[in-house]
Design a protein around this motif. Sequence first.
Motif, mmCIF file in Angstrom:
data_model
loop_
_atom_site.group_PDB
_atom_site.id
_atom_site.type_symbol
_atom_site.label_atom_id
_atom_site.label_comp_id
_atom_site.label_asym_id
_atom_site.label_seq_id
_atom_site.Cartn_x
_atom_site.Cartn_y
_atom_site.Cartn_z
ATOM 1 N N ALA A 45 -43.531 29.978 106.260
ATOM 2 C CA ALA A 45 -44.707 29.135 106.070
ATOM 3 C C ALA A 45 -45.786 29.488 107.079
ATOM 4 O O ALA A 45 -46.970 29.461 106.782
ATOM 5 N N ASN A 46 -45.368 29.818 108.311
ATOM 6 C CA ASN A 46 -46.334 30.192 109.335
ATOM 7 C C ASN A 46 -46.125 31.669 109.665
ATOM 8 O O ASN A 46 -45.739 32.024 110.781
ATOM 9 N N ALA A 47 -46.320 32.520 108.668
ATOM 10 C CA ALA A 47 -46.083 33.953 108.838
ATOM 11 C C ALA A 47 -47.045 34.530 109.862
ATOM 12 O O ALA A 47 -48.202 34.136 109.957
ATOM 13 N N ILE A 48 -46.545 35.472 110.634
ATOM 14 C CA ILE A 48 -47.349 36.128 111.653
ATOM 15 C C ILE A 48 -47.921 37.419 111.078
ATOM 16 O O ILE A 48 -47.179 38.219 110.500
ATOM 17 N N PRO A 49 -49.208 37.655 111.207
ATOM 18 C CA PRO A 49 -49.790 38.913 110.704
ATOM 19 C C PRO A 49 -49.150 40.120 111.379
ATOM 20 O O PRO A 49 -48.861 40.112 112.579
ATOM 21 N N VAL A 50 -48.920 41.152 110.587
ATOM 22 C CA VAL A 50 -48.266 42.373 111.061
ATOM 23 C C VAL A 50 -49.152 43.559 110.723
ATOM 24 O O VAL A 50 -49.815 43.594 109.671
ATOM 25 N N ARG A 51 -49.182 44.560 111.600
ATOM 26 C CA ARG A 51 -49.949 45.768 111.331
ATOM 27 C C ARG A 51 -49.338 46.545 110.176
ATOM 28 O O ARG A 51 -48.117 46.601 110.027
ATOM 29 N N ILE A 52 -50.182 47.175 109.385
ATOM 30 C CA ILE A 52 -49.700 47.970 108.255
ATOM 31 C C ILE A 52 -48.797 49.100 108.738
ATOM 32 O O ILE A 52 -47.809 49.440 108.086
ATOM 33 N N LYS A 53 -49.081 49.685 109.892
ATOM 34 C CA LYS A 53 -48.267 50.782 110.418
ATOM 35 C C LYS A 53 -46.839 50.365 110.682
ATOM 36 O O LYS A 53 -45.943 51.206 110.733
ATOM 37 N N ASP A 54 -46.588 49.051 110.865
ATOM 38 C CA ASP A 54 -45.241 48.564 111.100
ATOM 39 C C ASP A 54 -44.522 48.194 109.812
ATOM 40 O O ASP A 54 -43.355 47.787 109.849
ATOM 41 N N LEU A 55 -45.219 48.329 108.683
ATOM 42 C CA LEU A 55 -44.640 47.955 107.392
ATOM 43 C C LEU A 55 -44.440 49.134 106.462
ATOM 44 O O LEU A 55 -43.658 49.036 105.508
ATOM 45 N N VAL A 56 -45.129 50.242 106.708
ATOM 46 C CA VAL A 56 -45.102 51.352 105.761
ATOM 47 C C VAL A 56 -44.817 52.668 106.470
ATOM 48 O O VAL A 56 -44.920 52.775 107.697
ATOM 49 N N ASP A 57 -44.444 53.657 105.672
ATOM 50 C CA ASP A 57 -44.363 55.054 106.101
ATOM 51 C C ASP A 57 -45.414 55.834 105.328
ATOM 52 O O ASP A 57 -45.562 55.656 104.111
ATOM 53 N N PHE A 58 -46.133 56.714 106.018
ATOM 54 C CA PHE A 58 -47.166 57.509 105.369
ATOM 55 C C PHE A 58 -46.556 58.779 104.793
ATOM 56 O O PHE A 58 -45.845 59.515 105.497
ATOM 57 N N ASP A 59 -46.816 59.010 103.514
ATOM 58 C CA ASP A 59 -46.238 60.157 102.822
ATOM 59 C C ASP A 59 -46.640 61.458 103.516
ATOM 60 O O ASP A 59 -47.827 61.725 103.741
ATOM 61 N N GLY A 60 -45.615 62.274 103.859
ATOM 62 C CA GLY A 60 -45.862 63.549 104.514
ATOM 63 C C GLY A 60 -45.857 63.481 106.021
ATOM 64 O O GLY A 60 -45.690 64.505 106.686
ATOM 65 N N VAL A 61 -46.046 62.289 106.586
ATOM 66 C CA VAL A 61 -46.041 62.133 108.036
ATOM 67 C C VAL A 61 -44.633 61.706 108.442
ATOM 68 O O VAL A 61 -44.312 60.517 108.533
ATOM 69 N N ARG A 62 -43.783 62.672 108.654
ATOM 70 C CA ARG A 62 -42.384 62.385 108.953
ATOM 71 C C ARG A 62 -41.813 63.474 109.845
ATOM 72 O O ARG A 62 -42.396 64.549 110.005
ATOM 73 N N GLY A 63 -40.643 63.184 110.440
ATOM 74 C CA GLY A 63 -39.962 64.160 111.264
ATOM 75 C C GLY A 63 -39.022 65.027 110.445
ATOM 76 O O GLY A 63 -38.771 64.769 109.264
#
Length: 365
Positions: free
Chosen positions: A16-34
Amino acid sequence: MRWLLTALLVIWCSAANAIPVRIKDLVDFDGVRGNDLVGYGLVVGLDGTGDGLRNAPFTEEMLAGLLERLGTNVSDDAMRSKNVAAVIVTATLPPFARSGSRIDVNVSTIGDAKSLLGGTLVMTPLKAADGNIYAVAQGSIIAGGVSVSGEAARVVEGVPTGGTIPVGARVEREVEFDFGEVRNIRLALRNADFTTAMRVEDAINREFSKPIAVAQDSGTVLVEFRNLGEVNPARVVGRIENLLIEPEDRAKVVIDHKAGTIVMGERVRISRVAVSQGNLTLKVSEAPLVSQPNPFAHGETVTVPRSSANVTEEPGIGFAEVAGNTSLSQLVEGLNALGVRPRDMIDILKSIHAAGALHADLVVQ
Protein backbone atom coordinates in the motif's frame (compact mmCIF):
# COMPACT_ATOMS: atom_id res chain seq x y z
CA MET A 1 11.98 -31.79 18.61
CA ARG A 2 14.03 -29.07 16.88
CA TRP A 3 11.10 -27.36 15.24
CA LEU A 4 9.54 -26.69 18.63
CA LEU A 5 12.49 -24.41 19.40
CA THR A 6 12.47 -22.71 16.04
CA ALA A 7 11.43 -19.09 16.17
CA LEU A 8 8.72 -17.97 13.79
CA LEU A 9 9.58 -14.94 11.75
CA VAL A 10 6.70 -13.30 9.91
CA ILE A 11 7.46 -10.38 7.62
CA TRP A 12 4.76 -8.30 5.99
CA CYS A 13 5.77 -6.66 2.74
CA SER A 14 3.57 -3.60 2.46
CA ALA A 15 2.42 -2.73 -1.03
CA ALA A 16 0.00 0.00 0.00
CA ASN A 17 2.89 2.34 0.76
CA ALA A 18 5.24 1.16 -1.99
CA ILE A 19 8.65 2.78 -2.13
CA PRO A 20 9.76 4.14 -5.52
CA VAL A 21 12.60 2.13 -7.04
CA ARG A 22 15.06 3.05 -9.78
CA ILE A 23 14.50 1.36 -13.13
CA LYS A 24 18.13 0.15 -13.10
CA ASP A 25 17.28 -1.95 -10.03
CA LEU A 26 14.31 -3.58 -11.76
CA VAL A 27 15.55 -4.40 -15.25
CA ASP A 28 18.48 -5.75 -17.24
CA PHE A 29 19.48 -3.91 -20.42
CA ASP A 30 19.66 -6.15 -23.47
CA GLY A 31 23.29 -6.66 -24.52
CA VAL A 32 24.72 -5.05 -21.39
CA ARG A 33 25.85 -8.18 -19.60
CA GLY A 34 28.93 -10.04 -18.40
CA ASN A 35 30.56 -13.13 -19.88
CA ASP A 36 31.65 -16.16 -17.87
CA LEU A 37 35.29 -17.23 -18.05
CA VAL A 38 36.95 -20.45 -16.91
CA GLY A 39 40.49 -21.79 -16.78
CA TYR A 40 42.58 -24.69 -15.48
CA GLY A 41 45.74 -23.92 -13.58
CA LEU A 42 48.19 -24.72 -10.79
CA VAL A 43 48.57 -23.32 -7.29
CA VAL A 44 52.05 -23.50 -5.77
CA GLY A 45 53.57 -22.60 -2.42
CA LEU A 46 51.22 -24.67 -0.25
CA ASP A 47 52.41 -25.90 3.14
CA GLY A 48 52.16 -29.62 2.44
CA THR A 49 48.40 -29.40 1.81
CA GLY A 50 48.47 -29.87 -1.97
CA ASP A 51 47.47 -32.78 -4.20
CA GLY A 52 48.99 -36.19 -3.77
CA LEU A 53 50.64 -36.52 -7.19
CA ARG A 54 49.98 -40.26 -7.33
CA ASN A 55 46.30 -39.71 -6.57
CA ALA A 56 45.99 -36.75 -8.97
CA PRO A 57 47.89 -37.64 -12.17
CA PHE A 58 46.54 -34.54 -13.93
CA THR A 59 48.40 -32.38 -11.40
CA GLU A 60 51.61 -34.27 -12.06
CA GLU A 61 51.25 -33.92 -15.84
CA MET A 62 50.51 -30.21 -15.62
CA LEU A 63 53.43 -29.58 -13.26
CA ALA A 64 55.78 -31.48 -15.57
CA GLY A 65 54.55 -29.46 -18.56
CA LEU A 66 55.01 -26.18 -16.68
CA LEU A 67 58.57 -27.03 -15.66
CA GLU A 68 59.40 -28.17 -19.19
CA ARG A 69 58.19 -24.86 -20.64
CA LEU A 70 60.43 -23.11 -18.12
CA GLY A 71 63.43 -25.13 -19.31
CA THR A 72 63.56 -27.82 -16.61
CA ASN A 73 63.09 -31.49 -17.37
CA VAL A 74 62.07 -33.51 -14.31
CA SER A 75 61.39 -37.26 -14.34
CA ASP A 76 58.21 -38.66 -12.83
CA ASP A 77 60.10 -40.40 -10.03
CA ALA A 78 61.59 -37.09 -8.90
CA MET A 79 58.18 -35.48 -8.31
CA ARG A 80 57.20 -35.91 -4.69
CA SER A 81 55.96 -32.40 -3.93
CA LYS A 82 52.85 -31.87 -1.80
CA ASN A 83 52.92 -28.12 -2.26
CA VAL A 84 51.10 -28.04 -5.61
CA ALA A 85 47.36 -28.29 -6.37
CA ALA A 86 45.35 -28.34 -9.59
CA VAL A 87 42.51 -25.81 -9.59
CA ILE A 88 39.63 -24.50 -11.66
CA VAL A 89 39.65 -20.71 -12.01
CA THR A 90 36.40 -18.85 -12.75
CA ALA A 91 35.63 -15.19 -13.38
CA THR A 92 33.09 -12.89 -14.98
CA LEU A 93 34.15 -10.49 -17.71
CA PRO A 94 32.02 -7.37 -17.06
CA PRO A 95 30.35 -5.51 -19.92
CA PHE A 96 32.55 -3.02 -21.79
CA ALA A 97 35.71 -4.30 -20.05
CA ARG A 98 38.78 -2.94 -21.84
CA SER A 99 42.21 -4.47 -22.36
CA GLY A 100 44.42 -3.99 -19.34
CA SER A 101 41.59 -3.69 -16.80
CA ARG A 102 41.57 -6.06 -13.82
CA ILE A 103 38.83 -8.43 -12.61
CA ASP A 104 38.36 -10.71 -9.60
CA VAL A 105 38.74 -14.49 -9.89
CA ASN A 106 37.63 -17.50 -7.82
CA VAL A 107 39.85 -20.54 -7.34
CA SER A 108 38.68 -24.06 -6.38
CA THR A 109 40.60 -27.32 -6.04
CA ILE A 110 39.72 -30.36 -8.16
CA GLY A 111 42.10 -32.88 -6.58
CA ASP A 112 42.63 -34.07 -3.01
CA ALA A 113 44.33 -30.90 -1.77
CA LYS A 114 43.36 -30.06 1.80
CA SER A 115 43.89 -26.30 1.75
CA LEU A 116 44.85 -23.39 -0.53
CA LEU A 117 46.06 -21.19 2.33
CA GLY A 118 49.27 -19.40 1.41
CA GLY A 119 49.16 -20.57 -2.21
CA THR A 120 49.93 -18.61 -5.37
CA LEU A 121 48.15 -19.17 -8.66
CA VAL A 122 50.53 -19.54 -11.60
CA MET A 123 49.67 -17.75 -14.86
CA THR A 124 46.34 -19.22 -16.03
CA PRO A 125 44.54 -18.27 -19.26
CA LEU A 126 40.77 -17.81 -18.92
CA LYS A 127 38.52 -18.76 -21.83
CA ALA A 128 34.92 -17.95 -22.71
CA ALA A 129 32.33 -20.22 -24.32
CA ASP A 130 33.69 -19.42 -27.80
CA GLY A 131 37.09 -20.91 -26.87
CA ASN A 132 39.01 -17.63 -27.03
CA ILE A 133 41.24 -16.38 -24.22
CA TYR A 134 39.91 -13.14 -22.73
CA ALA A 135 41.94 -12.80 -19.53
CA VAL A 136 44.99 -14.17 -17.72
CA ALA A 137 44.95 -14.79 -13.96
CA GLN A 138 47.84 -14.91 -11.49
CA GLY A 139 48.42 -13.93 -7.89
CA SER A 140 48.21 -14.84 -4.21
CA ILE A 141 45.06 -16.62 -3.03
CA ILE A 142 42.92 -15.48 -0.13
CA ALA A 143 41.36 -18.68 1.22
CA GLY A 144 38.25 -18.59 3.36
CA GLY A 145 38.95 -21.28 5.96
CA VAL A 146 41.41 -23.01 8.27
CA SER A 147 42.45 -26.65 8.32
CA VAL A 148 44.44 -28.19 11.21
CA SER A 149 45.27 -31.89 11.39
CA GLY A 150 47.22 -34.26 13.61
CA GLU A 151 47.94 -37.96 13.77
CA ALA A 152 44.43 -38.97 14.77
CA ALA A 153 42.24 -35.87 14.36
CA ARG A 154 41.52 -33.07 11.92
CA VAL A 155 39.64 -29.83 12.41
CA VAL A 156 38.34 -27.81 9.45
CA GLU A 157 36.83 -24.33 9.80
CA GLY A 158 35.17 -22.89 6.72
CA VAL A 159 36.13 -24.07 3.22
CA PRO A 160 39.92 -23.85 2.80
CA THR A 161 39.80 -25.60 -0.58
CA GLY A 162 38.37 -22.52 -2.27
CA GLY A 163 39.53 -18.91 -2.40
CA THR A 164 39.60 -15.67 -4.33
CA ILE A 165 42.17 -13.35 -5.88
CA PRO A 166 40.93 -9.75 -5.85
CA VAL A 167 41.74 -8.07 -9.19
CA GLY A 168 43.72 -11.23 -9.93
CA ALA A 169 43.17 -11.34 -13.70
CA ARG A 170 44.06 -8.90 -16.45
CA VAL A 171 41.77 -8.54 -19.48
CA GLU A 172 43.62 -9.36 -22.70
CA ARG A 173 40.77 -9.34 -25.25
CA GLU A 174 37.69 -7.13 -25.53
CA VAL A 175 34.20 -8.23 -26.48
CA GLU A 176 33.25 -6.42 -29.67
CA PHE A 177 30.10 -4.39 -29.01
CA ASP A 178 29.66 -0.85 -30.33
CA PHE A 179 27.01 0.57 -28.04
CA GLY A 180 27.13 3.91 -29.84
CA GLU A 181 25.57 2.33 -32.94
CA VAL A 182 22.59 0.92 -31.06
CA ARG A 183 19.27 2.29 -32.31
CA ASN A 184 16.99 0.52 -29.85
CA ILE A 185 17.36 -1.37 -26.62
CA ARG A 186 15.16 -3.79 -24.74
CA LEU A 187 14.63 -3.60 -20.99
CA ALA A 188 14.09 -7.06 -19.47
CA LEU A 189 12.19 -6.96 -16.18
CA ARG A 190 13.69 -9.26 -13.56
CA ASN A 191 10.20 -9.95 -12.19
CA ALA A 192 7.82 -9.99 -15.14
CA ASP A 193 4.62 -8.08 -14.48
CA PHE A 194 2.33 -6.23 -16.91
CA THR A 195 1.61 -3.41 -14.47
CA THR A 196 5.29 -2.79 -13.77
CA ALA A 197 6.09 -2.87 -17.50
CA MET A 198 3.33 -0.30 -18.13
CA ARG A 199 4.73 1.97 -15.42
CA VAL A 200 8.24 1.73 -16.87
CA GLU A 201 6.86 2.67 -20.29
CA ASP A 202 4.93 5.64 -18.90
CA ALA A 203 7.92 6.92 -16.89
CA ILE A 204 10.25 6.83 -19.92
CA ASN A 205 7.78 8.52 -22.26
CA ARG A 206 7.03 11.18 -19.67
CA GLU A 207 10.75 11.85 -19.14
CA PHE A 208 11.47 12.39 -22.86
CA SER A 209 8.03 13.83 -23.78
CA LYS A 210 7.93 11.42 -26.73
CA PRO A 211 6.55 7.90 -27.21
CA ILE A 212 9.95 6.20 -27.43
CA ALA A 213 9.09 3.26 -25.13
CA VAL A 214 6.50 0.52 -25.59
CA ALA A 215 5.76 -2.45 -23.32
CA GLN A 216 5.93 -5.51 -25.60
CA ASP A 217 4.92 -8.01 -22.91
CA SER A 218 5.02 -8.48 -19.15
CA GLY A 219 8.79 -8.79 -19.14
CA THR A 220 10.03 -6.56 -21.97
CA VAL A 221 9.96 -2.82 -22.70
CA LEU A 222 11.40 -1.66 -26.05
CA VAL A 223 13.02 1.78 -26.28
CA GLU A 224 13.52 3.29 -29.77
CA PHE A 225 16.38 5.82 -29.91
CA ARG A 226 15.60 6.87 -33.48
CA ASN A 227 12.53 8.78 -32.26
CA LEU A 228 14.91 11.15 -30.45
CA GLY A 229 16.99 11.96 -33.52
CA GLU A 230 20.77 11.96 -33.28
CA VAL A 231 21.53 11.13 -29.64
CA ASN A 232 24.16 9.38 -27.61
CA PRO A 233 22.61 6.03 -26.52
CA ALA A 234 24.74 5.94 -23.37
CA ARG A 235 23.32 9.28 -22.18
CA VAL A 236 19.76 8.15 -22.93
CA VAL A 237 20.20 4.93 -20.95
CA GLY A 238 21.80 6.94 -18.14
CA ARG A 239 18.65 9.04 -17.87
CA ILE A 240 16.34 6.02 -18.12
CA GLU A 241 17.99 3.88 -15.45
CA ASN A 242 17.62 6.57 -12.75
CA LEU A 243 13.89 7.12 -13.25
CA LEU A 244 11.77 6.13 -10.23
CA ILE A 245 8.67 3.93 -10.41
CA GLU A 246 6.61 1.91 -7.95
CA PRO A 247 6.92 -1.77 -8.93
CA GLU A 248 3.88 -4.03 -8.68
CA ASP A 249 4.12 -7.38 -6.90
CA ARG A 250 2.14 -10.61 -6.83
CA ALA A 251 0.51 -11.89 -3.67
CA LYS A 252 2.92 -14.52 -2.39
CA VAL A 253 3.61 -16.58 0.73
CA VAL A 254 7.10 -18.09 1.07
CA ILE A 255 7.61 -20.86 3.65
CA ASP A 256 10.98 -22.20 4.73
CA HIS A 257 9.93 -25.47 6.33
CA LYS A 258 13.33 -26.21 7.88
CA ALA A 259 13.87 -22.86 9.56
CA GLY A 260 10.23 -22.20 10.40
CA THR A 261 10.27 -18.88 8.55
CA ILE A 262 7.24 -17.40 6.81
CA VAL A 263 7.42 -14.35 4.54
CA MET A 264 4.09 -12.88 3.42
CA GLY A 265 2.95 -10.09 1.12
CA GLU A 266 0.45 -7.49 2.25
CA ARG A 267 -1.77 -8.18 -0.78
CA VAL A 268 -2.50 -11.75 0.34
CA ARG A 269 -6.18 -12.32 1.11
CA ILE A 270 -8.07 -15.26 2.61
CA SER A 271 -11.65 -16.26 1.86
CA ARG A 272 -14.08 -17.37 4.54
CA VAL A 273 -12.89 -20.67 5.98
CA ALA A 274 -13.01 -22.70 9.22
CA VAL A 275 -9.81 -24.09 10.76
CA SER A 276 -9.39 -26.83 13.35
CA GLN A 277 -6.05 -28.11 14.59
CA GLY A 278 -4.85 -30.35 17.41
CA ASN A 279 -1.81 -32.38 18.47
CA LEU A 280 -1.44 -36.02 19.39
CA THR A 281 1.67 -37.04 21.38
CA LEU A 282 2.68 -40.70 21.80
CA LYS A 283 5.32 -41.38 24.47
CA VAL A 284 6.91 -44.80 24.92
CA SER A 285 9.40 -45.39 27.77
CA GLU A 286 11.50 -48.42 28.67
CA ALA A 287 12.32 -49.44 32.29
CA PRO A 288 13.76 -52.99 32.15
CA LEU A 289 13.87 -55.05 35.37
CA VAL A 290 16.91 -57.23 36.15
CA SER A 291 16.25 -60.51 38.05
CA GLN A 292 19.17 -62.28 39.74
CA PRO A 293 19.28 -65.67 41.57
CA ASN A 294 20.14 -65.89 45.28
CA PRO A 295 23.82 -66.30 46.28
CA PHE A 296 25.22 -69.79 45.63
CA ALA A 297 21.92 -70.80 43.96
CA HIS A 298 21.74 -72.37 40.53
CA GLY A 299 20.36 -69.98 37.92
CA GLU A 300 21.23 -67.02 35.71
CA THR A 301 20.57 -63.33 35.58
CA VAL A 302 17.56 -62.43 33.45
CA THR A 303 16.50 -59.03 32.13
CA VAL A 304 12.74 -58.62 32.07
CA PRO A 305 11.52 -55.90 29.66
CA ARG A 306 9.05 -53.36 31.02
CA SER A 307 7.49 -50.83 28.66
CA SER A 308 4.95 -48.13 29.25
CA ALA A 309 3.04 -46.24 26.57
CA ASN A 310 1.13 -43.03 27.07
CA VAL A 311 -0.97 -41.18 24.50
CA THR A 312 -1.70 -37.51 25.19
CA GLU A 313 -3.88 -35.33 23.02
CA GLU A 314 -3.10 -31.69 23.53
CA PRO A 315 -6.01 -29.27 23.25
CA GLY A 316 -6.20 -27.81 19.76
CA ILE A 317 -7.61 -24.53 18.63
CA GLY A 318 -10.99 -26.11 17.93
CA PHE A 319 -12.92 -24.70 15.01
CA ALA A 320 -11.91 -21.13 14.34
CA GLU A 321 -13.79 -19.28 11.62
CA VAL A 322 -11.88 -16.87 9.42
CA ALA A 323 -14.12 -14.21 7.91
CA GLY A 324 -14.02 -13.43 4.22
CA ASN A 325 -11.54 -10.90 2.83
CA THR A 326 -9.33 -11.32 5.89
CA SER A 327 -5.82 -9.97 5.48
CA LEU A 328 -2.90 -12.20 6.28
CA SER A 329 -1.79 -9.94 9.11
CA GLN A 330 -5.18 -10.40 10.78
CA LEU A 331 -5.00 -14.18 10.37
CA VAL A 332 -1.48 -14.41 11.81
CA GLU A 333 -2.44 -12.13 14.68
CA GLY A 334 -5.36 -14.40 15.52
CA LEU A 335 -3.30 -17.60 15.29
CA ASN A 336 -0.60 -16.10 17.51
CA ALA A 337 -3.25 -15.18 20.08
CA LEU A 338 -4.36 -18.83 20.11
CA GLY A 339 -0.78 -19.98 20.82
CA VAL A 340 -0.27 -21.78 17.53
CA ARG A 341 3.31 -23.01 17.19
CA PRO A 342 5.55 -22.35 14.15
CA ARG A 343 5.21 -25.78 12.55
CA ASP A 344 1.46 -25.78 13.16
CA MET A 345 1.05 -22.34 11.55
CA ILE A 346 2.92 -23.55 8.46
CA ASP A 347 0.65 -26.60 8.22
CA ILE A 348 -2.46 -24.43 8.65
CA LEU A 349 -1.39 -22.10 5.83
CA LYS A 350 -0.69 -25.06 3.55
CA SER A 351 -4.10 -26.54 4.34
CA ILE A 352 -5.88 -23.22 3.71
CA HIS A 353 -4.12 -22.99 0.35
CA ALA A 354 -5.12 -26.56 -0.50
CA ALA A 355 -8.72 -25.64 0.30
CA GLY A 356 -8.56 -22.80 -2.22
CA ALA A 357 -9.08 -20.09 0.40
CA LEU A 358 -5.55 -18.63 0.32
CA HIS A 359 -5.38 -16.24 -2.61
CA ALA A 360 -1.64 -16.09 -3.16
CA ASP A 361 1.24 -18.04 -4.66
CA LEU A 362 2.49 -20.52 -2.04
CA VAL A 363 6.22 -21.22 -2.29
CA VAL A 364 7.57 -23.97 0.00
CA GLN A 365 11.34 -24.24 0.27
